[in-house]
Scaffold this motif. Structure first.
Motif, PDB file in Angstrom:
ATOM      1  N   LEU A  32      38.875  35.627  39.986  1.00 32.20           N
ATOM      2  CA  LEU A  32      37.672  36.020  40.708  1.00 32.20           C
ATOM      3  C   LEU A  32      37.931  35.937  42.205  1.00 32.20           C
ATOM      4  O   LEU A  32      38.692  35.085  42.661  1.00 32.20           O
ATOM      5  N   LYS A  33      37.280  36.806  42.961  1.00 36.81           N
ATOM      6  CA  LYS A  33      37.424  36.793  44.413  1.00 36.81           C
ATOM      7  C   LYS A  33      36.062  37.027  45.047  1.00 36.81           C
ATOM      8  O   LYS A  33      35.311  37.895  44.605  1.00 36.81           O
ATOM      9  N   SER A  34      35.744  36.229  46.061  1.00 31.76           N
ATOM     10  CA  SER A  34      34.475  36.421  46.759  1.00 31.76           C
ATOM     11  C   SER A  34      34.636  37.561  47.758  1.00 31.76           C
ATOM     12  O   SER A  34      35.626  37.642  48.468  1.00 31.76           O
TER      13      SER A  34
ATOM     14  N   LYS B  19      29.431  42.669  35.869  1.00 32.38           N
ATOM     15  CA  LYS B  19      28.169  43.424  35.889  1.00 32.38           C
ATOM     16  C   LYS B  19      27.074  42.720  36.682  1.00 32.38           C
ATOM     17  O   LYS B  19      26.226  43.379  37.278  1.00 32.38           O
ATOM     18  N   ASN B  20      27.066  41.380  36.668  1.00 32.58           N
ATOM     19  CA  ASN B  20      25.996  40.616  37.310  1.00 32.58           C
ATOM     20  C   ASN B  20      26.416  39.987  38.627  1.00 32.58           C
ATOM     21  O   ASN B  20      25.748  39.084  39.109  1.00 32.58           O
ATOM     22  N   ARG B  21      27.480  40.483  39.191  1.00 30.19           N
ATOM     23  CA  ARG B  21      28.002  39.871  40.416  1.00 30.19           C
ATOM     24  C   ARG B  21      27.053  40.082  41.588  1.00 30.19           C
ATOM     25  O   ARG B  21      26.347  41.090  41.679  1.00 30.19           O
ATOM     26  N   THR B  22      27.024  39.097  42.460  1.00 32.36           N
ATOM     27  CA  THR B  22      26.280  39.223  43.705  1.00 32.36           C
ATOM     28  C   THR B  22      27.177  38.930  44.897  1.00 32.36           C
ATOM     29  O   THR B  22      26.942  39.450  45.970  1.00 32.36           O
ATOM     30  N   TRP B  23      28.190  38.121  44.694  1.00 24.49           N
ATOM     31  CA  TRP B  23      29.094  37.810  45.800  1.00 24.49           C
ATOM     32  C   TRP B  23      30.537  37.615  45.348  1.00 24.49           C
ATOM     33  O   TRP B  23      31.418  37.350  46.155  1.00 24.49           O
ATOM     34  N   ILE B  24      30.802  37.741  44.046  1.00 24.24           N
ATOM     35  CA  ILE B  24      32.177  37.663  43.540  1.00 24.24           C
ATOM     36  C   ILE B  24      32.474  38.885  42.680  1.00 24.24           C
ATOM     37  O   ILE B  24      31.559  39.529  42.173  1.00 24.24           O
ATOM     38  N   LYS B  25      33.744  39.204  42.551  1.00 19.50           N
ATOM     39  CA  LYS B  25      34.144  40.292  41.661  1.00 19.50           C
ATOM     40  C   LYS B  25      35.358  39.853  40.845  1.00 19.50           C
ATOM     41  O   LYS B  25      36.110  38.970  41.253  1.00 19.50           O
TER      42      LYS B  25
END
Length: 86
Positions: free
Chosen positions: A49-51, A15-21
Motif C-alpha cells: 500500500l502507498k499513501s 475500491k474504498n480508498r481515500t488516501w491509500i492505494k
C-alpha cells in the motif's frame, strides 16, 4: 489464507480508498515465525500500500507491506471480537 479472500481484501482497499492505494499484491516478504522453539523463516505474499496524500501523521508516499500472515491474524481476531454475527 484463502487466495480468494486475500485478493478480496486488496480489492476492498482499492475500491474504498481515500488516501491509500494498492500498489501490488504479489510481492514476497520474509517473516520469522516461532515454531518448536525455533525461529523459522517463511515467505508470505504481501499487499503493498502507498499513501497518495497526507493523512494525520502519515506523510505522502509512505509505503507499507502487509503480509498474508498478518492479514489472516487480523481477520481472525476481528471475527473473534464480534459478540454476534450479522
Amino acid at each position: 489464507m484463502n487466495r480468494k479472500t486475500y485478493y478480496l481484501i486488496a480489492d476492498i482497499i482499492q475500491k474504498n480508498r481515500t488516501w491509500i492505494k494498492v500498489i501490488g499484491t504479489e510481492k514476497l516478504v520474509e517473516m520469522r515465525i516461532l515454531q518448536d522453539g525455533m525461529l523459522k523463516p517463511l515467505l508470505f505474499k504481501a499487499i503493498t500500500l502507498k499513501s497518495y496524500r497526507e493523512h494525520y501523521c502519515f506523510k505522502r508516499s509512505c509505503t507499507w507491506n502487509i503480509n498474508e500472515y498478518d492479514l489472516n491474524m487480523g481477520s481472525v481476531g476481528s471475527l473473534q471480537k464480534r459478540p454476534f454475527s450479522l
